[in-house]
Design an enzyme around this catalytic site. Structure first.
Site, short mmCIF file in Angstrom:
data_model
loop_
_atom_site.label_atom_id
_atom_site.label_comp_id
_atom_site.label_asym_id
_atom_site.label_seq_id
_atom_site.Cartn_x
_atom_site.Cartn_y
_atom_site.Cartn_z
CB CYS A 133 72.76 51.64 77.07
SG CYS A 133 72.75 49.89 77.42
N PRO A 192 86.62 60.47 44.71
CG PRO A 192 86.03 58.99 42.99
CD PRO A 192 87.08 60.00 43.40
NE ARG A 238 78.01 60.36 50.45
CZ ARG A 238 77.81 60.47 51.77
NH1 ARG A 238 77.09 59.59 52.41
NH2 ARG A 238 78.34 61.48 52.44
NE ARG A 287 76.31 57.89 55.90
CZ ARG A 287 75.21 58.28 55.33
NH1 ARG A 287 74.18 57.46 55.24
NH2 ARG A 287 75.12 59.49 54.82
CE1 TYR A 328 83.28 58.79 54.39
CE2 TYR A 328 81.49 58.82 52.79
CZ TYR A 328 82.77 59.19 53.17
OH TYR A 328 83.54 59.94 52.33
N1 LLP Z 1 88.07 64.21 49.71
C1 LLP Z 1 88.04 64.84 50.89
C2 LLP Z 1 89.07 65.84 51.20
C3 LLP Z 1 87.03 64.54 51.81
O1 LLP Z 1 86.99 65.18 52.97
C4 LLP Z 1 86.05 63.57 51.49
C5 LLP Z 1 85.00 63.21 52.45
C6 LLP Z 1 86.14 62.93 50.25
C7 LLP Z 1 87.16 63.28 49.38
C8 LLP Z 1 85.17 61.87 49.83
O2 LLP Z 1 83.89 62.39 49.68
P1 LLP Z 1 82.70 61.50 49.09
O3 LLP Z 1 83.00 61.23 47.64
O4 LLP Z 1 82.67 60.24 49.84
O5 LLP Z 1 81.51 62.33 49.28
N2 LLP Z 1 80.71 60.39 57.18
C9 LLP Z 1 79.89 61.18 56.27
C10 LLP Z 1 80.68 61.66 55.08
C11 LLP Z 1 81.91 62.45 55.46
C12 LLP Z 1 82.72 62.85 54.26
C13 LLP Z 1 84.04 63.38 54.68
N3 LLP Z 1 84.90 63.74 53.59
C14 LLP Z 1 78.67 60.35 55.88
O6 LLP Z 1 78.55 59.22 56.31
O7 LLP Z 1 77.78 60.85 55.18
#
Ligand code: LLP
Length: 420
Positions: free
Chosen positions: A342, A274, A276, A312, A370
């Site tokens: 800009c 996890p 986010r 984002r 993020y």
């Molecule tokens: N594991 C892998 C292999 C991943 O690619 C990711 C996120 C995570 C875990 C963590 O996922 P989470 O629990 O955070 O959902 N920049 C984007 C989100 C990109 C996520 C990329 N991979 C945003 O700001 O929404």
């Protein structure tokens, strides 16, 4: 967001007034709540309970050393995607044997370093990567622990840019070919098969897509067991969503409970990655209104944070609440909250109903994940400061960048010969 609350008419991070933070550290500044990160991590760890496994915080969500160190102190594992993230975890006191190494493009040097420090496993994303890892492990006269990231081809029902588990995505090995790849790995003296992995996307607010993916993985796991290839763990990736604007993600305990139930009596450890859900609502971006500009079509509030500080909204049209630090009683108007960069796409929020004055402080909420980690120096803007609040204490966990930081490693070239 119980760790950021109004008290005496002013927004606080835990016990500390944001006005005080702005005064001391300037703006724009990311402000984090230690309690939030700890509680979110512990919700995962507690729900896992005594089931074997690891909660590997996805470092990419927020890779500040302050954040990584507080998680390391709680015994967290880490999900990394580069040697840069690996070194951060080590600097923060993280245990390398609790690290899973994900990512589609690991270099040989990154593999060597990860083998040297002894990561828990490599989440291998292609046959070509596995061949390289086998060679590197042989060169290092060691055995690499591997878990195949399979692509289960399920629809995560999220934004297309953050959906990763469909056939058309670049991630993982197609589930139909995984069996053959495992057979090869199981025979290699330099690879040790330890697990299976998938990550179907981010900001998932329902459990069903995870369970669809899990069901497909379990079929594969049962086939492997029948062939005598016994896995130690199953890794379902990250992806549990958070509330940005009315979403109602399930509690972590429901999510982990449902997975455990599906695992039945299989002897499989559970790994989760996890990001986010641990970080997002543990941070906000503190910014000051520089100018108010009333144009024919729109009212613009030009603030000192921009798309380079938080990408984002520009990249995903993402919504994050924007609130006044000290609300007043003036009538609300509709504003686009934009930065000084800009680009027309440089906004942090559109159509926000707020009563604004030049010079006042605003907080962009849900910015702990993020946010800073995707920030850049576009328009030669120094990156923001980061402050971690713990009760009534504040720690500057990253100093605001300086002009010297902006040009580090660059140099002018000599005059062209014969030009004078
Ligand atoms: N594991 C892998 C292999 C991943 O690619 C990711 C996120 C995570 C875990 C963590 O996922 P989470 O629990 O955070 O959902 N920049 C984007 C989100 C990109 C996520 C990329 N991979 C945003 O700001 O929404």
């Amino acid at each position: 967001m119980s760790d950021f609350n109004y008290r005496d008419g002013s927004l606080h991070a835990e016990e500390v007034a944001l006005e005080k933070i702005a005064e001391q550290f300037g703006t724009p500044t990311y402000v984090y709540s230690r309690a939030h990160f700890e509680n979110q991590y512990l919700a995962y760890a507690d729900a896992l309970g005594d089931h074997p496994g690891l909660i590997c915080y996805a470092v990419k969500a927020n890779s500040n050393l302050g954040i990584l160190s507080l998680l390391a102190q709680l015994g967290a594992g880490f999900d990394i995607v580069s040697a840069g993230e690996l070194e951060r975890v080590l600097l923060a006191g993280g245990d390398p044997s609790r690290i899973v190494f994900s990512g589609v493009g690991k270099t040989a040097a990154e593999m060597r370093r990860a083998l040297e420090v002894g990561v828990h496993c490599f989440n291998v994303e292609s046959e070509a990567e596995m061949a390289r890892l086998e060679l590197v492990a042989a060169e290092c006269e060691t055995t690499a622990p591997v878990s195949l990231r399979v692509n289960p081809d399920v629809d995560a029902n999220t934004h297309p840019y953050i959906s990763t588990g469909l056939k058309e995505n670049k991630f993982g090995i197609a589930i139909d070919t995984a069996l053959d790849v495992y057979r090869h790995a199981a025979q290699s003296p330099h690879l040790q098969v330890v697990g299976v992995d998938c990550h179907i996307g981010s900001q998932l607010t329902e459990i069903a897509p995870f369970l669809d993916a899990l069901d497909r993985l379990l079929i594969l796991i049962d086939q492997l067991t029948a062939e005598g290839i016994q896995l130690e763990h199953l890794d379902l990736g990250g992806g549990l969503g958070v509330r940005y604007r009315g979403e109602e993600p399930p509690p972590v305990s429901d999510y982990i409970g449902a997975i455990k139930e599906r695992l039945g009596d299989r002897q499989l450890g559970l790994v989760l990655e996890p990001g986010r859900s641990i970080a997002a609502n543990g941070g906000l971006l503190l910014t000051r209104v520089e100018y108010l500009k009333r144009a024919e079509e729109h009212n613009f509030a030009i603030v000192d944070a921009a798309m380079n500080d938080n990408l984002r909204p520009a990249l995903y049209q993402a919504w994050q609440d924007i609130v006044p630090v000290t609300p007043n009683n003036a009538a609300n108007e509709i504003w686009d909250i934009v930065g000084p960069v800009c680009e027309t796409g440089d906004f942090i929020g559109k159509n926000r109903s707020l009563a604004l004055q030049q010079g006042q402080l605003l907080a962009m909420l849900s910015a702990g994940a993020y946010g800073f980690s995707m920030s850049s120096n576009y328009n030669s803007r120094p990156r923001a400061a980061e402050v971690l609040v713990d009760g009534d204490k504040t720690y500057l966990v990253r100093a605001r960048e300086t002009q010297a930081d902006l040009v580090r490693g660059e140099s002018p070239v000599p005059e062209k010969r014969g030009s004078k």
